[in-house]
Design an enzyme around this catalytic site. Structure first.
Site, PDB file in Angstrom:
ATOM      1  NE  ARG A 186      -0.546   7.551   9.680  1.00 18.80           N
ATOM      2  CZ  ARG A 186      -1.097   6.514   9.286  1.00 18.80           C
ATOM      3  NH1 ARG A 186      -2.279   6.411   9.421  1.00 18.80           N
ATOM      4  NH2 ARG A 186      -0.408   5.421   9.119  1.00 18.80           N
ATOM      5  CE1 TYR A 223      -4.032   2.194   0.659  1.00 16.68           C
ATOM      6  CE2 TYR A 223      -2.752   3.137   2.619  1.00 16.68           C
ATOM      7  CZ  TYR A 223      -3.755   3.202   1.666  1.00 16.68           C
ATOM      8  OH  TYR A 223      -4.569   4.275   1.832  1.00 16.68           O
TER       9      TYR A 223
HETATM   10  P1  NAD Z   1     -12.843   1.921   0.310  1.00 18.18           P
HETATM   11  O1  NAD Z   1     -12.115   0.394   0.528  1.00 18.18           O
HETATM   12  O2  NAD Z   1     -14.283   1.958   1.036  1.00 18.18           O
HETATM   13  O3  NAD Z   1     -12.869   2.215  -0.996  1.00 18.18           O
HETATM   14  C1  NAD Z   1     -11.961   1.823  -2.072  1.00 18.18           C
HETATM   15  C2  NAD Z   1     -12.554   1.584  -3.173  1.00 18.18           C
HETATM   16  O4  NAD Z   1     -11.926   1.124  -4.365  1.00 18.18           O
HETATM   17  C3  NAD Z   1     -13.740   0.389  -3.131  1.00 18.18           C
HETATM   18  O5  NAD Z   1     -15.016   0.749  -3.907  1.00 18.18           O
HETATM   19  C4  NAD Z   1     -13.084  -0.669  -4.029  1.00 18.18           C
HETATM   20  O6  NAD Z   1     -14.146  -1.687  -4.424  1.00 18.18           O
HETATM   21  C5  NAD Z   1     -12.383   0.156  -4.876  1.00 18.18           C
HETATM   22  N1  NAD Z   1     -11.267  -0.466  -5.757  1.00 18.18           N
HETATM   23  C6  NAD Z   1     -10.459  -1.216  -5.165  1.00 18.18           C
HETATM   24  N2  NAD Z   1      -9.415  -2.016  -6.098  1.00 18.18           N
HETATM   25  C7  NAD Z   1     -10.182  -1.333  -7.382  1.00 18.18           C
HETATM   26  C8  NAD Z   1      -9.869  -1.693  -8.702  1.00 18.18           C
HETATM   27  N3  NAD Z   1      -8.638  -2.470  -8.977  1.00 18.18           N
HETATM   28  N4  NAD Z   1     -10.692  -1.120  -9.645  1.00 18.18           N
HETATM   29  C9  NAD Z   1     -11.642  -0.443  -9.323  1.00 18.18           C
HETATM   30  N5  NAD Z   1     -12.035  -0.289  -8.220  1.00 18.18           N
HETATM   31  C10 NAD Z   1     -11.241  -0.770  -7.147  1.00 18.18           C
HETATM   32  O7  NAD Z   1     -11.653   2.797   1.130  1.00 18.18           O
HETATM   33  P2  NAD Z   1     -11.947   4.500   1.196  1.00 18.18           P
HETATM   34  O8  NAD Z   1     -11.491   4.752   2.737  1.00 18.18           O
HETATM   35  O9  NAD Z   1     -13.102   4.865   0.569  1.00 18.18           O
HETATM   36  O10 NAD Z   1     -10.599   4.930   0.352  1.00 18.18           O
HETATM   37  C11 NAD Z   1     -10.746   5.525  -0.736  1.00 18.18           C
HETATM   38  C12 NAD Z   1      -9.389   6.102  -1.153  1.00 18.18           C
HETATM   39  O11 NAD Z   1      -8.687   6.890  -0.244  1.00 18.18           O
HETATM   40  C13 NAD Z   1      -8.216   5.017  -1.466  1.00 18.18           C
HETATM   41  O12 NAD Z   1      -7.351   5.352  -2.479  1.00 18.18           O
HETATM   42  C14 NAD Z   1      -7.377   5.222  -0.009  1.00 18.18           C
HETATM   43  O13 NAD Z   1      -6.045   4.640  -0.589  1.00 18.18           O
HETATM   44  C15 NAD Z   1      -7.527   6.674   0.090  1.00 18.18           C
HETATM   45  N6  NAD Z   1      -7.208   6.787   1.498  1.00 18.18           N
HETATM   46  C16 NAD Z   1      -8.313   6.688   2.387  1.00 18.18           C
HETATM   47  C17 NAD Z   1      -8.053   6.976   3.829  1.00 18.18           C
HETATM   48  C18 NAD Z   1      -9.145   6.640   4.913  1.00 18.18           C
HETATM   49  O14 NAD Z   1      -8.456   6.914   6.099  1.00 18.18           O
HETATM   50  N7  NAD Z   1     -10.437   6.387   4.615  1.00 18.18           N
HETATM   51  C19 NAD Z   1      -6.887   7.506   4.202  1.00 18.18           C
HETATM   52  C20 NAD Z   1      -5.741   7.537   3.259  1.00 18.18           C
HETATM   53  C21 NAD Z   1      -6.130   7.345   1.878  1.00 18.18           C
HETATM   54  N1  UDP Z   2      -5.975  -0.850  15.976  1.00 19.03           N
HETATM   55  C1  UDP Z   2      -6.429  -1.256  17.083  1.00 19.03           C
HETATM   56  N2  UDP Z   2      -7.552  -2.262  17.115  1.00 19.03           N
HETATM   57  C2  UDP Z   2      -8.066  -2.615  15.969  1.00 19.03           C
HETATM   58  C3  UDP Z   2      -7.980  -1.886  14.728  1.00 19.03           C
HETATM   59  C4  UDP Z   2      -6.667  -0.997  14.533  1.00 19.03           C
HETATM   60  O1  UDP Z   2      -5.723  -0.712  18.019  1.00 19.03           O
HETATM   61  O2  UDP Z   2      -9.101  -3.199  16.152  1.00 19.03           O
HETATM   62  C5  UDP Z   2      -5.043   0.362  15.662  1.00 19.03           C
HETATM   63  C6  UDP Z   2      -3.975  -0.106  14.794  1.00 19.03           C
HETATM   64  O3  UDP Z   2      -2.933  -0.987  15.261  1.00 19.03           O
HETATM   65  C7  UDP Z   2      -3.276   1.301  14.337  1.00 19.03           C
HETATM   66  C8  UDP Z   2      -4.583   2.165  14.735  1.00 19.03           C
HETATM   67  O4  UDP Z   2      -5.530   1.501  15.471  1.00 19.03           O
HETATM   68  O5  UDP Z   2      -2.341   1.536  15.302  1.00 19.03           O
HETATM   69  C9  UDP Z   2      -5.300   2.773  13.284  1.00 19.03           C
HETATM   70  O6  UDP Z   2      -5.585   1.608  12.434  1.00 19.03           O
HETATM   71  P1  UDP Z   2      -6.310   1.560  11.123  1.00 19.03           P
HETATM   72  O7  UDP Z   2      -6.365   0.026  10.513  1.00 19.03           O
HETATM   73  O8  UDP Z   2      -7.479   2.003  11.261  1.00 19.03           O
HETATM   74  O9  UDP Z   2      -5.310   2.368  10.324  1.00 19.03           O
HETATM   75  P2  UDP Z   2      -3.848   2.773  10.164  1.00 19.03           P
HETATM   76  O10 UDP Z   2      -3.831   4.158  10.460  1.00 19.03           O
HETATM   77  O11 UDP Z   2      -3.108   1.714  10.684  1.00 19.03           O
HETATM   78  O12 UDP Z   2      -3.880   2.518   8.488  1.00 19.03           O
END
Ligand code: NAD
Ligand code: UDP
Length: 328
Positions: free
Chosen positions: A293, A149
């Site tokens: 973070r 990732y």
């Molecule tokens: P999510 O898993 O709910 O959404 C991701 C979506 O992408 C899903 O609908 C999945 O089916 C689709 N997807 C995955 N692989 C695919 C592919 N090969 N082709 C087409 N579709 C595909 O996660 P989210 O939290 O909504 O995240 C959305 C975006 O934001 C991601 O790129 C993620 O890396 C980024 N992001 C999210 C967070 C967060 O905290 N939610 C933090 C940092 C970055």
């Molecule tokens: N975490 C936890 N219990 C859970 C799931 C996650 O203590 O059931 C912790 C995990 O180890 C991390 C933080 O919560 O330190 C955030 O985890 P998450 O998977 O939400 O996202 P990350 O920021 O690690 O990608």
């Protein structure tokens, strides 16, 4: 006479948690929206209410394969985001980040669309600089369980930066810090959905490690707002900002700088669900789990005139409400 032209947006990952919020927001602003998703972690349920809208369409497609269409704006969100999900299919995750980004950049290049890429705070790895500023290059393991990732997203940023430098593509990137809210999958595996579901079901609340690692939690609507402000900026303003800050490419942090330990998050969840019989239990810390973070959001404030509005207490209450209704 000038006609009102409907702007067209493509949202990859549009059936996911954040993608579905963004689709809803774009539709509310009058856009014609195409959501592209392979439904790996997204669901039809997330977009079911949009299917009747004549300005919305859904395409079942894998972003690792080329996709063509004429759009004004591309929002590249496709990628599993929960560690549990991306570690289940690490090679697919890397392909989604890298090939998916390349396909979307090619589409932007050929059709002269603007593109916004959803990067992540994970590009900083287990950061040695706190809070994290955009100019920090990060501390990332290339061969660990999170690398598919982290490194995939880092490579996507590099591709975006080079398509901008070499071909002049209008690229914008957000490094998203932990974002939560309604429409997260109840079995998503991320900490907020886990803790709420555990508390609602009177199950043990699983703290990984000593629970003293920190995260900064952003409510989904704040992120959507930042994304839209960013895309609305004229290219000249974005380019001038990069120049001024010495940024190789337009990348900004979006997150809520309020920092909490995971234990504090568990306690706040239980405070909001006093009827829960759940107890805190400790489980081993997964490898490479970042210790601290917190975003520095000075760039986002200056460029977008944006800062998050929703506190963890308020956002958590809305998310608990969503999960509670889901179980009824
Ligand atoms: P999510 O898993 O709910 O959404 C991701 C979506 O992408 C899903 O609908 C999945 O089916 C689709 N997807 C995955 N692989 C695919 C592919 N090969 N082709 C087409 N579709 C595909 O996660 P989210 O939290 O909504 O995240 C959305 C975006 O934001 C991601 O790129 C993620 O890396 C980024 N992001 C999210 C967070 C967060 O905290 N939610 C933090 C940092 C970055
Ligand atoms: N975490 C936890 N219990 C859970 C799931 C996650 O203590 O059931 C912790 C995990 O180890 C991390 C933080 O919560 O330190 C955030 O985890 P998450 O998977 O939400 O996202 P990350 O920021 O690690 O990608």
């Amino acid at each position: 006479m000038e006609q009102n032209v409907i702007r067209k947006a493509l949202v990859t990952g549009g059936a996911g948690f954040l993608g579905s919020h963004l689709c809803r927001r774009l539709l509310a602003e009058g856009y014609e929206v195409t959501a592209l998703d392979n439904l790996f972690t997204g669901t039809r349920t997330n977009i079911e209410d949009l299917l009747d809208n004549s300005r919305f369409s859904f395409v079942l497609h894998d972003v690792t394969r080329p996709f063509w269409g004429q759009f004004d704006e591309i929002y590249n969100l496709a990628c599993p985001a929960s560690p549990v999900h991306y570690q289940y299919r690490p090679i697919e995750t890397m392909k989604t980040s890298v090939l998916g980004m390349m396909n979307m950049l090619e589409l932007a290049l050929k059709t002269k669309a603007k593109i916004l890429h959803s990067s992540t705070s994970e590009v900083y790895g287990d950061p040695l600089v706190h809070p994290q500023v955009e100019t920090y290059w990060g501390n990332v393991n290339t061969i660990g369980i999170r690398s598919c990732y982290d490194e995939g997203k880092r490579c996507a940023e590099t591709l975006a930066a080079d398509y901008r430098r070499e071909y002049g593509v209008d690229v914008r990137m957000v490094r998203i810090f932990n974002t939560y809210g309604p429409s997260m999958h109840p079995k998503d595996g991320r900490v907020i959905s886990n803790f709420i579901m555990q508390a609602l079901n009177n199950e043990d609340i699983t703290l990984f490690g000593d629970g003293l690692q920190t995260r900064s939690f952003q409510y989904c609507d704040d992120l959507t707002d930042a994304m839209r402000r960013y895309m609305e900026l004229p290219r000249e303003a974005v380019d001038a900002f990069c120049e001024k800050k010495g940024l190789g490419s337009p990348v900004i942090n979006t997150g809520n700088p309020e920092e909490y330990t995971i234990k504090e998050l568990a306690e706040e969840t239980l405070r909001q669900l006093p009827e829960s019989k759940s107890k805190l239990v400790y489980r081993p810390l997964p490898s490479d789990d970042p210790k601290r973070r917190k975003p520095d959001i000075a760039f986002a404030k200056e460029l977008l005139g944006w800062e998050p509005k929703v506190s963890l207490q308020d956002g958590l209450a809305k998310t608990i409400e969503y999960f509670r209704k889901l179980g009824e």
